[in-house]
Design a protein around this motif. Structure first.
Motif, mmCIF file in Angstrom:
data_model
loop_
_atom_site.group_PDB
_atom_site.id
_atom_site.type_symbol
_atom_site.label_atom_id
_atom_site.label_comp_id
_atom_site.label_asym_id
_atom_site.label_seq_id
_atom_site.Cartn_x
_atom_site.Cartn_y
_atom_site.Cartn_z
ATOM 1 N N THR A 95 -23.485 19.815 0.138
ATOM 2 C CA THR A 95 -22.376 20.143 -0.772
ATOM 3 C C THR A 95 -22.153 21.652 -0.803
ATOM 4 O O THR A 95 -23.042 22.437 -0.441
ATOM 5 C CB THR A 95 -22.672 19.672 -2.206
ATOM 6 N N PHE A 96 -20.990 22.047 -1.271
ATOM 7 C CA PHE A 96 -20.673 23.473 -1.397
ATOM 8 C C PHE A 96 -21.698 24.169 -2.286
ATOM 9 O O PHE A 96 -22.199 25.241 -1.954
ATOM 10 C CB PHE A 96 -19.260 23.640 -1.970
ATOM 11 N N THR A 97 -22.029 23.547 -3.400
ATOM 12 C CA THR A 97 -22.987 24.136 -4.336
ATOM 13 C C THR A 97 -24.348 24.324 -3.677
ATOM 14 O O THR A 97 -24.968 25.379 -3.827
ATOM 15 C CB THR A 97 -23.121 23.256 -5.591
ATOM 16 N N SER A 151 -10.209 27.760 1.866
ATOM 17 C CA SER A 151 -10.266 26.362 2.309
ATOM 18 C C SER A 151 -11.630 25.728 2.059
ATOM 19 O O SER A 151 -11.752 24.501 2.094
ATOM 20 C CB SER A 151 -9.926 26.260 3.800
ATOM 21 N N CYS A 152 -12.640 26.534 1.805
ATOM 22 C CA CYS A 152 -13.992 26.012 1.588
ATOM 23 C C CYS A 152 -14.295 25.759 0.116
ATOM 24 O O CYS A 152 -15.311 25.135 -0.202
ATOM 25 C CB CYS A 152 -15.022 26.987 2.144
ATOM 26 N N LEU A 153 -13.445 26.232 -0.771
ATOM 27 C CA LEU A 153 -13.694 26.052 -2.200
ATOM 28 C C LEU A 153 -13.469 24.597 -2.604
ATOM 29 O O LEU A 153 -12.481 23.988 -2.207
ATOM 30 C CB LEU A 153 -12.771 26.944 -3.028
ATOM 31 N N PRO A 154 -14.387 24.054 -3.390
ATOM 32 C CA PRO A 154 -14.196 22.673 -3.867
ATOM 33 C C PRO A 154 -13.125 22.630 -4.948
ATOM 34 O O PRO A 154 -12.784 23.653 -5.545
ATOM 35 C CB PRO A 154 -15.563 22.306 -4.432
ATOM 36 N N ASP A 155 -12.590 21.448 -5.196
ATOM 37 C CA ASP A 155 -11.549 21.268 -6.201
ATOM 38 C C ASP A 155 -12.092 21.342 -7.625
ATOM 39 O O ASP A 155 -11.385 21.712 -8.546
ATOM 40 C CB ASP A 155 -10.842 19.924 -6.013
ATOM 41 N N SER A 156 -13.346 20.996 -7.805
ATOM 42 C CA SER A 156 -13.927 20.978 -9.156
ATOM 43 C C SER A 156 -14.671 22.274 -9.458
ATOM 44 O O SER A 156 -14.917 23.088 -8.566
ATOM 45 C CB SER A 156 -14.873 19.792 -9.283
ATOM 46 N N LEU A 172 -17.694 24.813 -10.327
ATOM 47 C CA LEU A 172 -18.986 24.968 -9.675
ATOM 48 C C LEU A 172 -20.099 25.134 -10.705
ATOM 49 O O LEU A 172 -20.042 26.041 -11.527
ATOM 50 C CB LEU A 172 -18.950 26.200 -8.764
ATOM 51 N N GLU A 217 -12.541 33.766 -3.826
ATOM 52 C CA GLU A 217 -11.933 33.463 -2.541
ATOM 53 C C GLU A 217 -11.488 34.751 -1.864
ATOM 54 O O GLU A 217 -11.069 35.705 -2.523
ATOM 55 C CB GLU A 217 -10.779 32.485 -2.677
ATOM 56 N N TYR A 275 -16.643 28.546 6.304
ATOM 57 C CA TYR A 275 -18.085 28.262 6.353
ATOM 58 C C TYR A 275 -18.955 29.514 6.350
ATOM 59 O O TYR A 275 -20.152 29.428 6.571
ATOM 60 C CB TYR A 275 -18.450 27.367 7.554
#
Length: 77
Positions: free
Chosen positions: A16-18, A44-49, A51, A59, A66
């Motif tokens: 996951t991103f986190t 583009s790598c940031l999640p929608d929810s 953190l 950003e 990545y």
């Protein structure tokens, strides 16, 4: 703003991103002896929810996907 930091690459699809940020933060802490407080990533790598991590994630369109640029923001020094 951050003048220098550590560049981290992680394109692992299963992570996951986190967890990518947390792994990079752990490595930064081992290498530099302190925790980073800011991380720049491609939008583009940031999640929608939101953190659930204790580092400010910003950003930056000039970052490659990545890639994570971690360090200490000059405002907080």
């Amino acid at each position: 703003m951050m003048r220098e930091g550590m560049l981290w690459f992680d394109d692992t699809a299963k992570r996951t991103f986190t967890s990518k940020i947390e792994k990079a933060t752990q490595h930064y802490r081992k290498k530099h002896g302190c925790a980073p407080n800011v991380c720049y990533v491609h939008p583009s790598c940031l999640p929608d929810s939101d953190l659930p991590i204790s580092i400010k994630v910003l950003e930056a369109k000039d970052m490659l996907p990545y890639h994570f640029w971690l360090g200490i923001a000059e405002d907080d020094v």
